[in-house]
Design a protein around this motif. Sequence first.
Motif, PDB file in Angstrom:
ATOM      1  N   PRO A  72       0.830  -1.204   0.000  1.00  0.00           N
ATOM      2  CA  PRO A  72       0.000   0.000   0.000  1.00  0.00           C
ATOM      3  C   PRO A  72       0.868   1.258   0.000  1.00  0.00           C
ATOM      4  O   PRO A  72       1.965   1.255   0.547  1.00  0.00           O
ATOM      5  CB  PRO A  72      -0.781  -0.110   1.316  1.00  0.00           C
ATOM      6  N   ASP A  73       0.399   2.305  -0.634  1.00  0.00           N
ATOM      7  CA  ASP A  73       1.119   3.581  -0.559  1.00  0.00           C
ATOM      8  C   ASP A  73       0.123   4.743  -0.630  1.00  0.00           C
ATOM      9  O   ASP A  73      -1.087   4.537  -0.703  1.00  0.00           O
ATOM     10  CB  ASP A  73       2.181   3.673  -1.651  1.00  0.00           C
ATOM     11  N   ALA A  74       0.666   5.945  -0.624  1.00  0.00           N
ATOM     12  CA  ALA A  74      -0.183   7.119  -0.497  1.00  0.00           C
ATOM     13  C   ALA A  74      -0.985   7.422  -1.758  1.00  0.00           C
ATOM     14  O   ALA A  74      -1.854   8.290  -1.740  1.00  0.00           O
ATOM     15  CB  ALA A  74       0.678   8.330  -0.102  1.00  0.00           C
ATOM     16  N   ARG A  93      -3.047   5.395  -3.039  1.00  0.00           N
ATOM     17  CA  ARG A  93      -4.346   4.737  -2.887  1.00  0.00           C
ATOM     18  C   ARG A  93      -4.838   4.887  -1.452  1.00  0.00           C
ATOM     19  O   ARG A  93      -4.307   4.267  -0.546  1.00  0.00           O
ATOM     20  CB  ARG A  93      -4.216   3.255  -3.247  1.00  0.00           C
ATOM     21  N   PHE A 104      -7.698   6.192  13.809  1.00  0.00           N
ATOM     22  CA  PHE A 104      -6.842   5.751  14.902  1.00  0.00           C
ATOM     23  C   PHE A 104      -7.443   6.162  16.235  1.00  0.00           C
ATOM     24  O   PHE A 104      -7.673   7.348  16.477  1.00  0.00           O
ATOM     25  CB  PHE A 104      -5.440   6.333  14.732  1.00  0.00           C
ATOM     26  N   GLY A 152      -1.800  12.248   7.975  1.00  0.00           N
ATOM     27  CA  GLY A 152      -1.247  12.042   6.641  1.00  0.00           C
ATOM     28  C   GLY A 152      -0.217  13.109   6.295  1.00  0.00           C
ATOM     29  O   GLY A 152       0.873  12.817   5.807  1.00  0.00           O
ATOM     30  N   LEU A 200       2.990  12.715   8.398  1.00  0.00           N
ATOM     31  CA  LEU A 200       3.840  11.619   7.929  1.00  0.00           C
ATOM     32  C   LEU A 200       4.568  12.015   6.650  1.00  0.00           C
ATOM     33  O   LEU A 200       5.708  11.633   6.415  1.00  0.00           O
ATOM     34  CB  LEU A 200       2.992  10.369   7.678  1.00  0.00           C
ATOM     35  N   ARG A 206      -4.638  13.398   2.551  1.00  0.00           N
ATOM     36  CA  ARG A 206      -3.355  12.961   2.021  1.00  0.00           C
ATOM     37  C   ARG A 206      -3.326  13.061   0.498  1.00  0.00           C
ATOM     38  O   ARG A 206      -2.292  12.896  -0.122  1.00  0.00           O
ATOM     39  CB  ARG A 206      -3.096  11.511   2.474  1.00  0.00           C
ATOM     40  N   ILE A 247      -2.589  -0.994   7.492  1.00  0.00           N
ATOM     41  CA  ILE A 247      -2.820  -0.699   6.076  1.00  0.00           C
ATOM     42  C   ILE A 247      -3.128   0.782   5.909  1.00  0.00           C
ATOM     43  O   ILE A 247      -2.561   1.469   5.062  1.00  0.00           O
ATOM     44  CB  ILE A 247      -4.013  -1.526   5.552  1.00  0.00           C
ATOM     45  N   ALA A 288      -2.352   3.295   7.741  1.00  0.00           N
ATOM     46  CA  ALA A 288      -1.157   4.129   7.918  1.00  0.00           C
ATOM     47  C   ALA A 288      -0.303   4.119   6.655  1.00  0.00           C
ATOM     48  O   ALA A 288       0.223   5.158   6.242  1.00  0.00           O
ATOM     49  CB  ALA A 288      -0.345   3.637   9.110  1.00  0.00           C
ATOM     50  N   GLN A 289      -0.193   2.959   6.027  1.00  0.00           N
ATOM     51  CA  GLN A 289       0.607   2.901   4.801  1.00  0.00           C
ATOM     52  C   GLN A 289      -0.029   3.702   3.686  1.00  0.00           C
ATOM     53  O   GLN A 289       0.673   4.332   2.895  1.00  0.00           O
ATOM     54  CB  GLN A 289       0.775   1.449   4.353  1.00  0.00           C
ATOM     55  N   THR A 290      -1.361   3.707   3.636  1.00  0.00           N
ATOM     56  CA  THR A 290      -2.001   4.507   2.589  1.00  0.00           C
ATOM     57  C   THR A 290      -1.880   5.998   2.898  1.00  0.00           C
ATOM     58  O   THR A 290      -2.152   6.823   2.042  1.00  0.00           O
ATOM     59  CB  THR A 290      -3.497   4.173   2.412  1.00  0.00           C
ATOM     60  N   LEU A 291      -1.506   6.318   4.122  1.00  0.00           N
ATOM     61  CA  LEU A 291      -1.219   7.727   4.424  1.00  0.00           C
ATOM     62  C   LEU A 291       0.273   8.003   4.230  1.00  0.00           C
ATOM     63  O   LEU A 291       0.771   9.048   4.609  1.00  0.00           O
ATOM     64  CB  LEU A 291      -1.644   8.068   5.859  1.00  0.00           C
ATOM     65  N   GLY A 292       0.971   7.039   3.688  1.00  0.00           N
ATOM     66  CA  GLY A 292       2.368   7.258   3.317  1.00  0.00           C
ATOM     67  C   GLY A 292       3.375   6.925   4.410  1.00  0.00           C
ATOM     68  O   GLY A 292       4.536   7.300   4.314  1.00  0.00           O
ATOM     69  N   ALA A 293       2.952   6.239   5.466  1.00  0.00           N
ATOM     70  CA  ALA A 293       3.863   5.998   6.584  1.00  0.00           C
ATOM     71  C   ALA A 293       4.934   4.971   6.233  1.00  0.00           C
ATOM     72  O   ALA A 293       4.648   3.954   5.604  1.00  0.00           O
ATOM     73  CB  ALA A 293       3.078   5.522   7.801  1.00  0.00           C
TER      74      ALA A 293
END
Lengths: 263, 272
Positions: free
Chosen positions: A71-73, A75, A85, A97, A100, A157, B169, B171-176
């Motif tokens: 996964p990345d930013a 998507r 959270f 977002g 980070l 983000r 997941i 967090a990763q989609t927020l680029g972490a």
Amino acid sequence: MSAIRFEDVWKEYGDHIVLERITLDVAPRAFLALVGPSGCGKTTFLRMLLGEEAPSRGRILIDGEPLKPEPDADRGVVFQRYSVFPHLTVLDNVLLGRELQQSRLLGRLFGRARREATEQAMTLLEEVGLKGHETKYPSALSGGMQQRLALAQAIMRGPKILLLDEPFGALDPGIRADIHVLMKRLWNETELTVVMVTHDLSEAFSLATRVIAFERNRNRPEERERYGATISRDLEIFPRRVAQPHADHPIRSGRDDPAAQGA
Amino acid sequence: MRWVNIRPGRQLAIYMAALPFVLVVIAYLLGSGARLAENPNDKLLPALSSMGLAVKQMAFQLDARTGSYLMWVDTLASMERLAAALAISTSLALLIGIVIGLLPAANALLGPFVSVTSMVPPLALLPILFIVMGLGETSKIALIVIGTLPCIIRDLSMKVQELPREQLIKAQTLGASTWQIALRVVLPQILPRLIDSLRLQLGPAWLFLIAAEAIASDSGLGYRIFLVRRYLAMDVIIPYVVWITLLAFAMDFALRLLQRKAFPWFASVRAE
Ligand SMILES: Nc1ncnc2c1ncn2[C@@H]1O[C@H](COP(=O)(O)OP(=O)(O)OP(=O)(O)O)[C@@H](O)[C@H]1O
Ligand SMILES: [Mg+2]
């Protein structure tokens, strides 16, 4: 805003074929709704698109490039639950977002950078109807508010693609109607391609530009594991819906923000 | 009404909580009174007054031989050991637990090792520690660390793995990055759980402390108890045990308070 392409994608777990022969082209700026019976592999499809699971066969391309295997930013995602959270306040959830992105080491912003991000986050929170709740923790919000927050958090983000897995499934009808209005605005005014899984056909037809149904062709018990679900319907909504990006006060996602793009 | 639905009111609950304590004290007083009536020099169940005298002497009178107030010196020595050991345990466990819980590769490397070492009975290692590290502070602190560390690590790594996958997941989609996930998503959510874990380990920690002090030491609460045992000085031992219990209880209470104040969001997460 991205084109998505599935080329003869299969997904198997051991001997169990979940999805087979998925070939699909999704235009940039489309709003794709995914429907189908429970257990037919809608979430699996979304998880492959997210990069959480790899296809067993075939490939997935985004704007012509093979999908990154994690996964990345690019998507963003909103799940039915656990999308925000619990240890962060509403405001901090939306800020995360940006923090980070701009602070690789600490994942936190201070001073001017934080003030600027906060300003944008507050605007976004107002857009999604959460003004006045900034200092609350998610557990103090209703289900609908939590999903609004999750949307704001993802939008902040600035993803190119937004993936939604039954995001409004747990909400009661009145609240769902409100959040549909918001969802339409978000799609119209930010540069998003949306893929949404839903159980609710009316939701699919009222929001999407295109509705895809997954179905298993063979359903006898002894065949169940050997044949996966495949695309059984592919309906373009008529009259065609096109995103209307030019509102008076467009919602600013992270991607539209020049400051964020420079970082 | 069913028993499962009967809830005592607030005031009644307080009385009910006090009842077992009161009963124990009464039983003690009766037993002690009976024995002392038979033999005024009986040492087994000393009267409250003689325990009071002993406490006064230990805590508030300068000991002629050492020139110090023994009970406070003992308390300080024990608490120093306990604090040092728990500080080492918790910080190491936090680091290792998060790494094991978050990184599948670290789990593959260290998970089985931690599981096995957490089964080693720490007291069986005590002689080795004394031989290798000598009889000083190091070996006592090491015993407590060895006794508590593997359990806390296992507990924390499991807690990390129990965090909803969706969060990682997301967090990763927020680029972490991995580092950012650890810092902003996992660490803050694990801290209140670390407090739970630490509270559970307080009992074993005290056990190992007293054991180490009993065997080789010249100060500390455990040392004193085992020293005066030679003279059957129950009038010292019993107040010391009560005091140790109070200290342990106070630590537990403080941790609970810290958890509530520092992590206000945690109660509702746990309630789910
Ligand atoms: N990690 C996994 N390992 C093995 N089988 C899996 C795994 N994930 C999903 N499956 C199987 O894949 C099938 C499709 O699951 P999926 O969650 O994609 O369905 P779904 O369409 O999202 O259902 P629902 O509408 O109930 O959410 C199910 O039969 C499930 O058992
Ligand atoms: Mg699903």
